[in-house]
Design a protein around this motif. Structure first.
Motif, PDB file in Angstrom:
ATOM      1  N   ARG A  31       0.884  -1.278   0.094  1.00  0.00           N
ATOM      2  CA  ARG A  31       0.038   0.079   0.051  1.00  0.00           C
ATOM      3  C   ARG A  31       0.893   1.234  -0.075  1.00  0.00           C
ATOM      4  NH1 ARG A  31      -4.086   1.056   4.724  1.00  0.00           N
ATOM      5  NH2 ARG A  31      -2.082   1.617   5.871  1.00  0.00           N
ATOM      6  N   LYS A  35       1.047   4.042  -3.118  1.00  0.00           N
ATOM      7  CA  LYS A  35       0.658   5.570  -2.667  1.00  0.00           C
ATOM      8  C   LYS A  35       1.979   6.389  -3.266  1.00  0.00           C
ATOM      9  CE  LYS A  35      -2.284   5.350   1.418  1.00  0.00           C
ATOM     10  NZ  LYS A  35      -2.402   5.696   2.716  1.00  0.00           N
ATOM     11  N   ILE A  45      -3.930  11.667  -4.574  1.00  0.00           N
ATOM     12  CA  ILE A  45      -4.215  10.470  -3.928  1.00  0.00           C
ATOM     13  C   ILE A  45      -5.589  10.535  -2.958  1.00  0.00           C
ATOM     14  CG2 ILE A  45      -2.118   9.448  -3.995  1.00  0.00           C
ATOM     15  CD1 ILE A  45      -1.662  10.187  -1.098  1.00  0.00           C
ATOM     16  N   TYR A  49      -8.395   7.375  -2.715  1.00  0.00           N
ATOM     17  CA  TYR A  49      -8.383   6.965  -1.374  1.00  0.00           C
ATOM     18  C   TYR A  49      -9.467   7.604  -0.613  1.00  0.00           C
ATOM     19  CZ  TYR A  49      -4.235   4.211  -2.132  1.00  0.00           C
ATOM     20  OH  TYR A  49      -3.289   3.332  -2.574  1.00  0.00           O
ATOM     21  N   LYS A  51     -12.963   8.090   1.144  1.00  0.00           N
ATOM     22  CA  LYS A  51     -13.856   6.726   1.580  1.00  0.00           C
ATOM     23  C   LYS A  51     -15.269   6.858   0.946  1.00  0.00           C
ATOM     24  CE  LYS A  51     -12.107   6.625   6.019  1.00  0.00           C
ATOM     25  NZ  LYS A  51     -11.938   5.878   7.134  1.00  0.00           N
TER      26      LYS A  51
END
Length: 122
Positions: A31, A35, A45, A49, A51
Motif C-alpha cells: 500500500r 501511494k 491520492i 483513497y 472513503k
C-alpha cells in the motif's frame, strides 16, 4: 512422544502467527509503495483513497437469521412430536430434519431479504 507433539504444536502456532504478521507487513508495504507511485505520477491520492459510502445489507442478514431460527424451531418441534409418537422408520432422519429445515427457511429468508433490499434501493 508427548514432547514431540508439544514441539510440533509450538511450531504450528509459530507458523500461524508468522503468516499473519508477514501478510499484514506485506500489505502495508504494498500500500505504501502504491501511494508513492501515485504521488510520483502526480495523481491526487485523496480522490483515489477517499472513503466510499458503504451500505450493509441488514435486511438480507436479518431475514436470513430469522429464517434459520424459524426453520430450526420447526425442525425441533417436528422432531419432538415424532419422538413422542414413537415412529421408528423416521428415527434415522430425525437428527437431519432440523438442519435441512434450517437451511430451507434460511434460503427463503435470504430471498425475501434480497427482494426487500432491492425494493428499498429503488
Amino acid at each position: 512422544m508427548d514432547i514431540i507433539r508439544k514441539i510440533f504444536e509450538a511450531i504450528v502456532w509459530l507458523g500461524f502467527f508468522a503468516t499473519v504478521f508477514f501478510g499484514y507487513y506485506y500489505y502495508l508495504k504494498f500500500r505504501n509503495s502504491e501511494k508513492m507511485l501515485l504521488i510520483e505520477k502526480g495523481t491526487d491520492i485523496s480522490e483515489v483513497y477517499k472513503k466510499r459510502e458503504t451500505h450493509f445489507p441488514w435486511f438480507i442478514l436479518g431475514y436470513t437469521i430469522l429464517g434459520c431460527a424459524l426453520g430450526f424451531a420447526i425442525g425441533i418441534t417436528i422432531f419432538l412430536f415424532l419422538q413422542q409418537t414413537k415412529v421408528d422408520p423416521y428415527n434415522n432422519i430425525l437428527p437431519f430434519l432440523s438442519l435441512s429445515l434450517m437451511f430451507l427457511f434460511g434460503a427463503i429468508g435470504l430471498i425475501v431479504g434480497n427482494s426487500i433490499e432491492r425494493k428499498k434501493r429503488q
